[in-house]
Write a protein that holds these residues in place. Structure first.
Motif: not given
Length: 173
Positions: A129-134, A158-173
């Motif tokens: 919901r909010a960006p993570v502070a680093l 990571k997606g097929e292109d090797g790039v990290y995906l946002k969490r909300n997209l990962n839940e459906d994988l």
């Protein structure tokens, strides 16, 4: 005599072509490397939209421009940031910079109350919901920055292109 002239001419043409080719080759390689490590400059609504709503995880540096001259911490952290980009872009992280001296950068920073938190400020947009502070306000040595980035991507896919995906997209994988 004419045959010898033709042979000399052919050799001169070949040598000049070869040296021209060799002279251009390293410049091409350098250009590729420089482009590979460029970060997304958040200067338009479209680029900001990509960070907030796109599929990829972005690590965003909010900073004051060197033109402002009043952010020694930003200048101090810049080298650490750049080394992190070089080391982590190949691992699938995307990076962006929001310079608050630009209108779009300032508006983007205000949305997340970055000014109140201090500069430099680094947030990871990873589908929460909010960006993570680093990083907030106080620069850290590279070894600590490297550890923070490593910890931040744990649990992300990571997606097929090797790039990290946002969490909300990962839940459906």
């Amino acid at each position: 005599s004419l045959t010898m002239f033709v042979h000399v001419l052919v050799v001169v043409v070949l040598l000049s072509t070869t040296s021209t080719f060799r002279a251009e080759e390293p410049q091409t390689e350098v250009a590729i490397v420089e482009n590979k490590y460029e970060t997304l400059a958040l200067i338009t609504k479209r680029s900001i939209n990509e960070v907030e709503r796109g599929d990829s995880v972005y690590v965003v540096l909010f900073k004051k421009s060197s033109k402002d001259g009043d952010c020694e911490r930003c200048a101090e952290f810049n080298e650490v940031w750049e080394q992190g980009v070089v080391d982590f872009v190949d691992q699938g992280l995307k990076f962006a910079v929001a310079d608050v001296s630009t209108r779009a950068g300032r508006d983007f920073a205000e949305k997340y109350e970055i000014g109140e938190q201090g500069f430099p400020n680094v947030k990871m947009f990873c589908g929460d919901r909010a960006p993570v502070a680093l990083l907030t306000r106080n620069p850290v040595p590279y070894i600590e920055w490297q550890a923070r980035l490593t910890d931040a991507v744990k649990g992300l896919r990571k997606g097929e292109d090797g790039v990290y995906l946002k969490r909300n997209l990962n839940e459906d994988l």
